[in-house]
Design a protein around this motif. Structure first.
Motif, mmCIF file in Angstrom:
data_model
loop_
_atom_site.group_PDB
_atom_site.id
_atom_site.type_symbol
_atom_site.label_atom_id
_atom_site.label_comp_id
_atom_site.label_asym_id
_atom_site.label_seq_id
_atom_site.Cartn_x
_atom_site.Cartn_y
_atom_site.Cartn_z
ATOM 1 N N GLU A 19 58.904 32.145 77.286
ATOM 2 C CA GLU A 19 59.671 30.964 76.913
ATOM 3 C C GLU A 19 59.052 29.765 77.606
ATOM 4 N N GLN A 20 58.916 28.674 76.889
ATOM 5 C CA GLN A 20 58.438 27.414 77.450
ATOM 6 C C GLN A 20 57.114 27.577 78.210
ATOM 7 N N GLY A 21 56.265 28.464 77.735
ATOM 8 C CA GLY A 21 54.964 28.671 78.361
ATOM 9 C C GLY A 21 54.993 29.519 79.624
ATOM 10 N N HIS A 22 56.130 30.160 79.915
ATOM 11 C CA HIS A 22 56.273 31.013 81.107
ATOM 12 C C HIS A 22 56.781 32.384 80.681
ATOM 13 N N THR A 23 56.531 33.384 81.516
ATOM 14 C CA THR A 23 56.933 34.756 81.206
ATOM 15 C C THR A 23 57.925 35.287 82.229
ATOM 16 N N SER A 24 59.085 35.740 81.748
ATOM 17 C CA SER A 24 60.038 36.493 82.569
ATOM 18 C C SER A 24 59.724 37.963 82.353
ATOM 19 N N TRP A 25 60.010 38.791 83.356
ATOM 20 C CA TRP A 25 59.680 40.210 83.208
ATOM 21 C C TRP A 25 60.682 41.102 83.926
ATOM 22 N N ALA A 26 60.688 42.359 83.487
ATOM 23 C CA ALA A 26 61.501 43.410 84.102
ATOM 24 C C ALA A 26 60.624 44.648 84.232
ATOM 25 N N ASP A 27 60.316 45.019 85.462
ATOM 26 C CA ASP A 27 59.557 46.244 85.712
ATOM 27 C C ASP A 27 60.505 47.433 85.627
ATOM 28 N N PRO A 43 60.056 33.048 86.301
ATOM 29 C CA PRO A 43 59.350 32.030 87.079
ATOM 30 C C PRO A 43 60.310 30.897 87.473
ATOM 31 N N GLN A 44 59.967 30.213 88.532
ATOM 32 C CA GLN A 44 60.793 29.113 89.042
ATOM 33 C C GLN A 44 61.162 28.130 87.932
ATOM 34 N N ALA A 45 60.235 27.818 87.049
ATOM 35 C CA ALA A 45 60.483 26.840 85.983
ATOM 36 C C ALA A 45 61.587 27.277 85.022
ATOM 37 N N LEU A 46 61.852 28.579 84.926
ATOM 38 C CA LEU A 46 62.875 29.086 84.002
ATOM 39 C C LEU A 46 64.189 29.424 84.690
ATOM 40 N N ARG A 47 64.232 29.380 85.992
ATOM 41 C CA ARG A 47 65.462 29.745 86.702
ATOM 42 C C ARG A 47 66.572 28.765 86.378
ATOM 43 N N GLY A 48 67.739 29.309 86.144
ATOM 44 C CA GLY A 48 68.889 28.489 85.786
ATOM 45 C C GLY A 48 68.989 28.192 84.297
ATOM 46 N N THR A 49 68.059 28.691 83.498
ATOM 47 C CA THR A 49 68.064 28.431 82.049
ATOM 48 C C THR A 49 68.657 29.590 81.254
ATOM 49 N N GLY A 50 68.951 30.705 81.916
ATOM 50 C CA GLY A 50 69.441 31.890 81.216
ATOM 51 C C GLY A 50 68.329 32.804 80.732
ATOM 52 N N ALA A 51 67.091 32.511 81.130
ATOM 53 C CA ALA A 51 65.947 33.304 80.659
ATOM 54 C C ALA A 51 66.061 34.768 81.079
ATOM 55 N N ALA A 52 66.429 35.025 82.325
ATOM 56 C CA ALA A 52 66.546 36.418 82.788
ATOM 57 C C ALA A 52 67.659 37.143 82.035
ATOM 58 N N GLY A 53 68.730 36.452 81.715
ATOM 59 C CA GLY A 53 69.807 37.049 80.928
ATOM 60 C C GLY A 53 69.357 37.384 79.513
ATOM 61 N N ARG A 54 68.580 36.510 78.905
ATOM 62 C CA ARG A 54 68.044 36.799 77.571
ATOM 63 C C ARG A 54 67.086 37.991 77.622
ATOM 64 N N LEU A 55 66.299 38.066 78.689
ATOM 65 C CA LEU A 55 65.414 39.222 78.875
ATOM 66 C C LEU A 55 66.236 40.505 78.982
ATOM 67 N N MET A 56 67.273 40.477 79.807
ATOM 68 C CA MET A 56 68.117 41.666 79.979
ATOM 69 C C MET A 56 68.806 42.059 78.670
ATOM 70 N N ALA A 57 69.257 41.078 77.902
ATOM 71 C CA ALA A 57 69.905 41.381 76.619
ATOM 72 C C ALA A 57 68.913 42.061 75.671
ATOM 73 N N GLY A 58 67.678 41.575 75.641
ATOM 74 C CA GLY A 58 66.665 42.202 74.806
ATOM 75 C C GLY A 58 66.318 43.599 75.274
ATOM 76 N N LEU A 59 66.171 43.765 76.576
ATOM 77 C CA LEU A 59 65.878 45.072 77.172
ATOM 78 C C LEU A 59 66.991 46.066 76.835
ATOM 79 N N ALA A 60 68.243 45.647 77.029
ATOM 80 C CA ALA A 60 69.384 46.539 76.782
ATOM 81 C C ALA A 60 69.487 46.896 75.296
ATOM 82 N N ALA A 61 69.260 45.926 74.415
ATOM 83 C CA ALA A 61 69.308 46.207 72.980
ATOM 84 C C ALA A 61 68.210 47.200 72.589
ATOM 85 N N ASP A 62 67.025 47.040 73.173
ATOM 86 C CA ASP A 62 65.928 47.964 72.896
ATOM 87 C C ASP A 62 66.248 49.361 73.416
ATOM 88 N N ALA A 63 66.831 49.429 74.605
ATOM 89 C CA ALA A 63 67.219 50.727 75.171
ATOM 90 C C ALA A 63 68.241 51.416 74.268
#
Length: 92
Positions: A19-27, A43-63
């Motif tokens: 998102e926005q040229g940055h990558t959030s990740w979940a190992d 990444p710091q630039a995405l903190r507070g934007t909900g990026a990690a929550g969107r990542l978790m939602a995608g991860l959980a849906a895939d699981a």
């Protein structure tokens, strides 16, 4: 003009979301039908934007689509899953 929908990638050991040229990740580690979520970070630039929550939602849906159970090791993943009404049934 809005930004295009971010696409979740599964590398086999990490989920990634750009998102926005940055990558959030979940190992993670997989053991049979269980996914252990070891670490989630944005990444710091995405903190507070909900990026990690969107990542978790995608991860959980895939699981769910793959019939997997989730075991959060990462405190953020554990807190997110505890708050989630849609994916709480995957934890255990």
């Amino acid at each position: 003009m809005s930004e295009p929908q971010a696409e979740l990638r599964d590398t086999g050991a990490r989920y990634e979301l750009d998102e926005q040229g940055h990558t959030s990740w979940a190992d993670y580690r997989r053991d049979g039908r269980r996914l252990y979520i070891d670490h989630v970070e944005s990444p710091q630039a995405l903190r507070g934007t909900g990026a990690a929550g969107r990542l978790m939602a995608g991860l959980a849906a895939d699981a769910r689509a793959k019939g997997l159970r989730l075991t959060p090791i990462c405190p953020y993943a554990a807190a997110w899953l505890k708050r989630s009404k849609d994916y709480a049934d995957l934890v255990g």
